[in-house]
Scaffold this motif. Structure first.
Motif, short mmCIF file in Angstrom:
data_model
loop_
_atom_site.label_atom_id
_atom_site.label_comp_id
_atom_site.label_asym_id
_atom_site.label_seq_id
_atom_site.Cartn_x
_atom_site.Cartn_y
_atom_site.Cartn_z
N GLU A 140 -2.61 2.50 2.30
CA GLU A 140 -2.73 2.30 3.75
C GLU A 140 -2.21 3.53 4.48
OE1 GLU A 140 -1.18 -0.72 7.27
OE2 GLU A 140 -0.54 -1.04 5.20
N LEU A 141 -3.04 4.09 5.37
CA LEU A 141 -2.66 5.27 6.12
C LEU A 141 -1.78 4.90 7.31
CD1 LEU A 141 -6.09 7.12 6.21
CD2 LEU A 141 -4.13 7.60 4.73
N VAL A 142 -0.76 5.71 7.55
CA VAL A 142 0.12 5.55 8.71
C VAL A 142 0.17 6.90 9.41
CG1 VAL A 142 2.44 4.98 9.51
CG2 VAL A 142 1.51 3.83 7.49
N ASN A 191 13.62 9.59 14.22
CA ASN A 191 12.57 8.90 14.96
C ASN A 191 11.34 8.67 14.09
OD1 ASN A 191 14.33 9.02 17.14
ND2 ASN A 191 13.28 10.73 18.12
N VAL A 192 10.98 9.64 13.28
CA VAL A 192 9.87 9.49 12.33
C VAL A 192 10.14 8.32 11.39
CG1 VAL A 192 8.77 10.54 10.30
CG2 VAL A 192 9.05 11.89 12.40
N VAL A 193 11.34 8.28 10.84
CA VAL A 193 11.70 7.20 9.89
C VAL A 193 11.62 5.84 10.58
CG1 VAL A 193 13.58 6.27 8.49
CG2 VAL A 193 13.05 8.71 8.40
N ALA A 194 12.05 5.76 11.83
CA ALA A 194 12.00 4.48 12.56
C ALA A 194 10.56 4.01 12.76
CB ALA A 194 12.71 4.62 13.91
N VAL A 195 9.66 4.93 13.09
CA VAL A 195 8.25 4.55 13.27
C VAL A 195 7.64 4.16 11.92
CG1 VAL A 195 5.97 5.34 14.00
CG2 VAL A 195 7.99 5.92 15.37
N LEU A 196 7.94 4.91 10.88
CA LEU A 196 7.43 4.55 9.55
C LEU A 196 7.87 3.14 9.16
CD1 LEU A 196 8.05 7.84 7.53
CD2 LEU A 196 5.84 6.91 8.25
N ALA A 197 9.12 2.81 9.44
CA ALA A 197 9.65 1.49 9.08
C ALA A 197 8.87 0.37 9.74
CB ALA A 197 11.14 1.40 9.44
N ALA A 254 5.82 0.19 10.05
CA ALA A 254 4.62 -0.05 9.23
C ALA A 254 4.98 -0.51 7.83
CB ALA A 254 3.79 1.23 9.16
N GLY A 255 6.27 -0.61 7.54
CA GLY A 255 6.69 -0.94 6.18
C GLY A 255 6.67 0.28 5.27
N ALA A 256 6.65 1.45 5.86
CA ALA A 256 6.62 2.71 5.10
C ALA A 256 8.02 3.31 5.02
CB ALA A 256 5.65 3.70 5.74
N GLU A 257 8.18 4.18 4.05
CA GLU A 257 9.44 4.89 3.82
C GLU A 257 9.17 6.39 3.86
OE1 GLU A 257 10.72 3.63 -0.02
OE2 GLU A 257 10.88 1.52 0.58
N PRO A 258 10.21 7.20 3.99
CA PRO A 258 10.00 8.65 3.96
C PRO A 258 9.27 9.14 2.71
CG PRO A 258 12.19 8.17 4.77
CD PRO A 258 11.60 6.86 4.31
N VAL A 297 3.48 13.24 11.63
CA VAL A 297 3.51 12.82 10.22
C VAL A 297 2.31 11.94 9.88
CG1 VAL A 297 4.78 11.32 8.61
CG2 VAL A 297 6.02 12.98 10.01
N THR A 298 1.81 12.12 8.66
CA THR A 298 0.87 11.19 8.06
C THR A 298 1.53 10.67 6.79
OG1 THR A 298 -1.02 12.46 8.89
CG2 THR A 298 -1.45 10.87 7.12
N ALA A 299 1.50 9.36 6.62
CA ALA A 299 2.05 8.74 5.42
C ALA A 299 0.99 7.85 4.79
CB ALA A 299 3.29 7.92 5.77
N VAL A 300 1.15 7.58 3.51
CA VAL A 300 0.27 6.67 2.80
C VAL A 300 1.15 5.68 2.05
CG1 VAL A 300 -1.53 6.39 1.07
CG2 VAL A 300 -1.53 8.42 2.55
N ILE A 301 1.02 4.41 2.42
CA ILE A 301 1.74 3.35 1.71
C ILE A 301 0.89 3.02 0.49
CG2 ILE A 301 2.65 1.01 1.82
CD1 ILE A 301 2.72 1.33 4.89
N PRO A 302 1.43 3.18 -0.72
CA PRO A 302 0.64 2.91 -1.93
C PRO A 302 0.02 1.52 -1.90
CG PRO A 302 2.76 3.86 -2.50
CD PRO A 302 2.81 3.54 -1.03
#
Length: 137
Positions: A24-26, A55-61, A63-67, A124-129
């Protein structure tokens, strides 16, 4: 997440040349160094980076995402010389808040940011596995 390192290329310092991931893309908008009240508590670039990363970590959280799920970061800085001079302190803050340097990263100097007191903005772009994303459903 798979780090992309072409054969024979020198290993980059502080980032990855590329990252491949599925899930899942964040997408996190550019985060500046203000706190939850919208106030810049730090005037220096290191302090602002530290808060922007929080702030990045707070937004990721949200979505259920981590650094560890971060695959790409774009840093916009108003003074590349100040950024380079503070790189060791910025590295310490990065490791404390984000962890490892495995994201594909770009840093760009800009003449100014929308927020006049901001010295840095981090996107930031993150991907939750897929396995984590499915477990959260």
């Amino acid at each position: 997440m798979r780090i992309l390192q072409p054969p024979g290329w020198p290993r980059p310092r502080g980032y990855a040349n590329g990252v491949a991931a599925r899930g899942e893309l964040v997408f996190v908008a550019g985060m500046v160094g203000w706190d939850t009240d919208g106030v810049f508590r730090a005037a220096d670039i290191t302090g602002q980076v530290r808060q922007a990363l929080r702030n990045v970590v707070a937004v990721l959280a949200e979505a259920g995402a981590e650094p560890a799920h971060i695959v790409r970061m774009t840093w916009y800085v108003t003074d590349v010389d100040a950024y380079v001079q503070a790189s060791q302190e910025i590295g310490v803050a990065f490791r404390e808040i984000i962890g490892s340097f495995t994201a594909a990263m770009t840093a760009v100097q800009v003449s100014r940011l929308v927020e006049p007191d901001a010295k840095v903005e981090i996107e930031v772009t993150a991907v939750i596995p897929e396995s984590v994303s499915e477990a959260q459903s």
